[in-house]
Design an enzyme around this catalytic site. Structure first.
Site, PDB file in Angstrom:
ATOM      1  CD  GLU A  70      -2.756   1.334   2.399  1.00 30.37           C
ATOM      2  OE1 GLU A  70      -3.617   2.232   2.380  1.00 30.37           O
ATOM      3  OE2 GLU A  70      -2.674   0.484   3.294  1.00 30.37           O
ATOM      4  CG  ASP A  90      -3.432  -2.641   4.218  1.00 30.78           C
ATOM      5  OD1 ASP A  90      -2.724  -1.786   4.788  1.00 30.78           O
ATOM      6  OD2 ASP A  90      -4.634  -2.459   3.951  1.00 30.78           O
ATOM      7  CB  ILE A  92      -1.555  -0.178   9.597  1.00 32.05           C
ATOM      8  CG1 ILE A  92      -0.241  -0.341  10.349  1.00 32.05           C
ATOM      9  CG2 ILE A  92      -2.693   0.099  10.582  1.00 32.05           C
ATOM     10  CD1 ILE A  92       0.123   0.865  11.220  1.00 32.05           C
ATOM     11  CG  ASP A  93      -7.138  -3.367   6.203  1.00 31.08           C
ATOM     12  OD1 ASP A  93      -7.320  -2.315   5.569  1.00 31.08           O
ATOM     13  OD2 ASP A  93      -7.970  -4.292   6.238  1.00 31.08           O
ATOM     14  CB  THR A  95      -4.398   3.873   8.662  1.00 31.37           C
ATOM     15  OG1 THR A  95      -3.559   2.928   7.993  1.00 31.37           O
ATOM     16  CG2 THR A  95      -3.545   5.021   9.168  1.00 31.37           C
ATOM     17  CG  ASP A 220      -7.814  -2.254   1.474  1.00 31.91           C
ATOM     18  OD1 ASP A 220      -7.145  -1.904   2.459  1.00 31.91           O
ATOM     19  OD2 ASP A 220      -8.144  -1.481   0.564  1.00 31.91           O
TER      20      ASP A 220
END
Length: 279
Positions: A70, A90, A92-93, A95, A220
């Site tokens: 990402e 990802d 930190i899915d 954030t 995601d």
């Protein structure tokens, strides 16, 4: 090759755990927040740190593998899924959840070969739940098998969705039109964890019957898509066809019956694809 992919999956699980520790430690500190496409599309230094931690560790062990990350894409790297072994990350899915210490934050790592997902790892950092799936081998949470709900009546269902980061009035109108249609079926309720990866894991766990969203990205949903399918669920496009993870549109459901009912209610639109032409 099977042994190689198992080694890669073991590495992904270990990397996700290390990343989760970084996330938990960062929650104790001040979190410097920046924006990307809009004032509500957030990124932090921790997102960038975690992605680099994962990519660096993978490059050392699997130097010929490719990456879609990402934050790398946000920095200008192309978002192209080839036939080569590709890690889809990802860091930190969720954030926005992370920024507010809302307790659903995930590290998501998918692995694709020949454009087919071979394994997926989603680590819910604050819950300490490690969701894993390997193609043809089932889906698990902390080692326990996952199975989607057997509910076939959408009126007895919970549906998960999100509102995305676009605040364009036309897009927001379509989001609320779909939400109204689904609520008025009627369903038992609509929920959202604030992270696509965890929403998909909730489908796989049988906690919700379906999750849909337009505007998500391949990072995601790459890992979560395999976790859903290996738990017995189905994946569809929001218009009912076969899902394309690069299309930024997905319905994940416990069954085709539920999935098709969701599709009928969605006021769909097509955001730019996750590929080089959209950058």
């Amino acid at each position: 090759m099977a042994d190689l992919w198992q080694n890669a999956m073991d590495h992904a699980v270990a990397a996700a755990r290390r990343a989760g520790q970084v996330v938990r430690e960062a929650l104790q500190d001040d979190r410097k927040v920046m924006t990307k496409s809009s004032s509500v599309d957030l990124v932090t230094q921790t997102d960038q740190k975690v992605e680099q931690l994962i990519i660096q560790s993978v490059r050392e062990k699997f130097p010929k593998h490719r990456f879609i990350g990402e934050e790398s894409v946000a920095a200008g790297e192309p978002c192209v899924l080839t036939d080569g072994p590709t890690w889809i990350i990802d860091p930190i899915d969720g954030t926005t959840n992370f920024v507010h210490a809302f307790p659903f934050v995930a590290v998501s790592i998918g692995f694709s070969v020949n454009k087919q997902m071979e394994f997926g790892v989603v680590y819910s950092c604050l819950e300490d739940k490690m969701y894993t799936a390997k193609r043809g081998k089932g889906a698990f949470c902390n080692g326990e098998p996952l199975q989607v709900s057997n509910q076939e009546d959408i009126k007895q269902s919970i549906i998960a969705t999100e509102f995305g980061s676009s605040r364009d009035p036309e897009a927001v109108d379509k989001i609320f039109s779909s939400l109204r249609n689904i609520l008025c079926i009627p369903v038992h309720g609509v929920r959202g964890a604030g992270t696509a990866a965890i929403n998909m894991c909730l489908v796989a766990s049988g906690c919700v019957e379906a999750y849909y969203e337009i505007g998500i990205h391949v990072w995601d949903v790459a890992a979560g898509s395999l976790i859903v399918s290996e738990a017995g669920g189905v994946l569809m496009d929001v218009e009912g066809g076969e899902v394309d993870l690069m299309s930024r549109r997905v319905v994940a459901a416990n069954s085709r019956t539920i999935g098709e009912r969701i599709v009928k209610q969605i006021d769909s639109f097509s955001p730019p694809r996750d590929d080089a032409s959209s950058l």
